[in-house]
Design an enzyme around this catalytic site. Structure first.
Site, PDB file in Angstrom:
ATOM      1  CD  GLU A  10      14.460  21.980  16.847  1.00 43.63           C
ATOM      2  OE1 GLU A  10      15.257  21.209  17.422  1.00 43.63           O
ATOM      3  OE2 GLU A  10      13.299  22.163  17.236  1.00 43.63           O
ATOM      4  CG  HIS A  44      17.640  20.207  22.678  1.00 46.01           C
ATOM      5  ND1 HIS A  44      18.286  19.136  23.244  1.00 46.01           N
ATOM      6  CD2 HIS A  44      16.796  19.708  21.752  1.00 46.01           C
ATOM      7  CE1 HIS A  44      17.852  18.031  22.671  1.00 46.01           C
ATOM      8  NE2 HIS A  44      16.945  18.350  21.771  1.00 46.01           N
ATOM      9  CD  GLU A  74      18.616  18.929  18.970  1.00 43.48           C
ATOM     10  OE1 GLU A  74      18.546  17.698  19.040  1.00 43.48           O
ATOM     11  OE2 GLU A  74      17.637  19.670  18.760  1.00 43.48           O
TER      12      GLU A  74
END
Length: 164
Positions: A14, A90, A40
């Protein structure tokens, strides 16, 4: 780093670079043995379009609070699907955004996936709903079945936060 982490069989890596380094993320994604997920804090469809079309992410992670709400996240999910990308929303900040996977799921994404969740105390998540979020014994959160998001806000909690 991606190759060094390969023995651990991570599902994804991520946000390996800062959000605005799209070229850097694309270079990492091209070389990584694992999918790259992110970002995100990206804002809106056009920001995610850049990440997707430039090959910077394999798994799209919009956060409804950053990305522009449920409608914008649905557009982002449609774009992700059109480009054969998985979407894992997210969801971290509140009881409402935890249910964003219900609005952004696509055939390329398991319904109900959230990339981030936490059980640290959070009044906006734990005290805002009439029926609290429950984690099942298998670690999953079951999506509610009511209309809309399937949740009902506790109006007294909303008023407490409004006046705080």
């Amino acid at each position: 780093m991606g190759r060094a982490l390969e023995p651990y069989k991570l599902y994804w890596i991520e946000e390996p670079v800062v959000t605005d380094d799209i070229d850097g993320s694309a270079r990492v994604a091209m070389r990584s043995p694992r999918p790259i997920a992110g970002y995100e804090t990206e804002i809106g469809l056009y920001g995610f379009r850049e990440l997707i079309t430039r090959g910077a992410i394999d798994i799209v992670q919009p956060d409804i609070a950053w990305a522009g709400g449920f409608s914008e996240c649905r557009r982002i999910a449609a774009l992700a699907q059109a480009h054969h990308r998985m979407i894992a929303p997210h969801a971290f900040a509140s009881a409402v955004d935890v249910w964003s996977p219900r609005c952004t799921s696509s055939p390329r994404s398991p319904t109900g996936w959230c990339s981030n969740s936490t059980r640290t105390p959070n009044g906006l998540r734990d005290g805002l709903l009439k029926e609290p979020i429950r984690i099942e014994s298998d670690g999953m959160i079951k999506l509610p079945e009511g209309p809309g998001l399937g949740i009902e806000l506790d109006r007294s909690a909303v008023e407490r936060y409004r006046s705080a």
